[in-house]
Design an enzyme around this catalytic site. Structure first.
Site, PDB file in Angstrom:
ATOM      1  N   LYS A  37       0.495   5.014   6.512  1.00 10.13           N
ATOM      2  CA  LYS A  37      -0.053   5.839   5.433  1.00 10.13           C
ATOM      3  C   LYS A  37       0.558   7.240   5.504  1.00 10.13           C
ATOM      4  O   LYS A  37       1.294   7.572   6.422  1.00 10.13           O
ATOM      5  CB  LYS A  37      -1.581   5.956   5.536  1.00 10.13           C
ATOM      6  CG  LYS A  37      -2.325   4.633   5.632  1.00 10.13           C
ATOM      7  CD  LYS A  37      -2.232   3.787   4.380  1.00 10.13           C
ATOM      8  CE  LYS A  37      -2.886   2.430   4.576  1.00 10.13           C
ATOM      9  NZ  LYS A  37      -2.682   1.528   3.434  1.00 10.13           N
ATOM     10  N   SER A  54       0.783  -1.233   0.000  1.00  7.75           N
ATOM     11  CA  SER A  54       0.000   0.000   0.000  1.00  7.75           C
ATOM     12  C   SER A  54       0.817   1.285   0.000  1.00  7.75           C
ATOM     13  O   SER A  54       0.282   2.353  -0.304  1.00  7.75           O
ATOM     14  CB  SER A  54      -0.961   0.018   1.190  1.00  7.75           C
ATOM     15  OG  SER A  54      -0.269   0.183   2.408  1.00  7.75           O
TER      16      SER A  54
END
Length: 207
Positions: free
Chosen positions: A100, A58
């Site tokens: 993230k 990711s």
């Protein structure tokens, strides 16, 4: 002669006792030093910094599966996360930690259409994605295939006490487009250093 022998024997006994005390003192000092070292390691490990292993694609192309990071756990005790910082946070509903990039902070409005990211109505340049974007566009594709807001999440303004995050691998990331805004109390810390594998060692850049 007997008296002399007694004096000599007494002297030897005293010397032996002194040596024993000295050894005990030295051992005690070592025990204290080791105890202090253990306490410091625990404090640094659990209170100030923590290791984190990247698991999944990711955050490619900037972070890769198997890389080990040092996460600064104390920084956000003094201030809130800022745009562009790479953070690790806990997802209670999934009982796992994710990494993230912070895109929006409290009060920001976020909109993502195709490969155009807007914060407070201003298009945001993302240099950390330039090569990936250029490659996708050269192939006639979009790098991002999930816009925001969307059918699941329609609120564009980041509420107080929250952040909006995206994975760098925009078409393969579970982030605020699915999870919603991330509460600050779930933020573990900022990823500051990649320390493994050796060839990947570097200070994390926060854009």
């Amino acid at each position: 002669m007997d008296n002399e022998s007694q004096v000599n024997n007494s002297g030897s006994a005293g010397s032996s006792e002194q040596q024993t005390r000295s050894n005990k003192n030295e051992l005690l000092e070592w025990v204290k030093a080791i105890a202090v070292a253990v306490v410091l390691v625990v404090v640094v490990r659990w209170l100030l910094f923590a290791p984190f292993i990247v698991d999944g694609p990711s955050m490619e192309p900037n972070f890769w599966t198997g890389e080990r990071l040092i996460v600064n756990k104390v920084l956000y005790n003094f201030r809130e996360p800022e745009r562009g910082e790479v953070v690790v946070f806990h997802v209670p509903q999934e009982n796992r930690d994710l990494i993230k990039r912070v895109i929006g902070v409290a009060g920001d409005t976020v909109e993502y259409k195709g490969d155009d990211l807007f914060v407070n109505g201003e298009k945001i340049d993302e240099p950390y994605l330039k090569e990936a974007l250029d490659q996708a566009h050269a192939e006639g594709k979009l790098y991002n295939d999930r816009d925001y807001p969307n059918e699941m999440l329609t609120e564009m303004k980041v509420p107080e006490g929250h952040i909006f995050v995206l994975g760098d691998h925009r078409n393969n990331s579970t982030d605020s487009r699915a999870l919603g805004f991330i509460p600050l109390e779930d933020v573990i810390g900022r990823a500051d250093v990649i320390f493994w594998p050796i060839k990947h060692i570097q200070i994390v850049k926060h854009h």
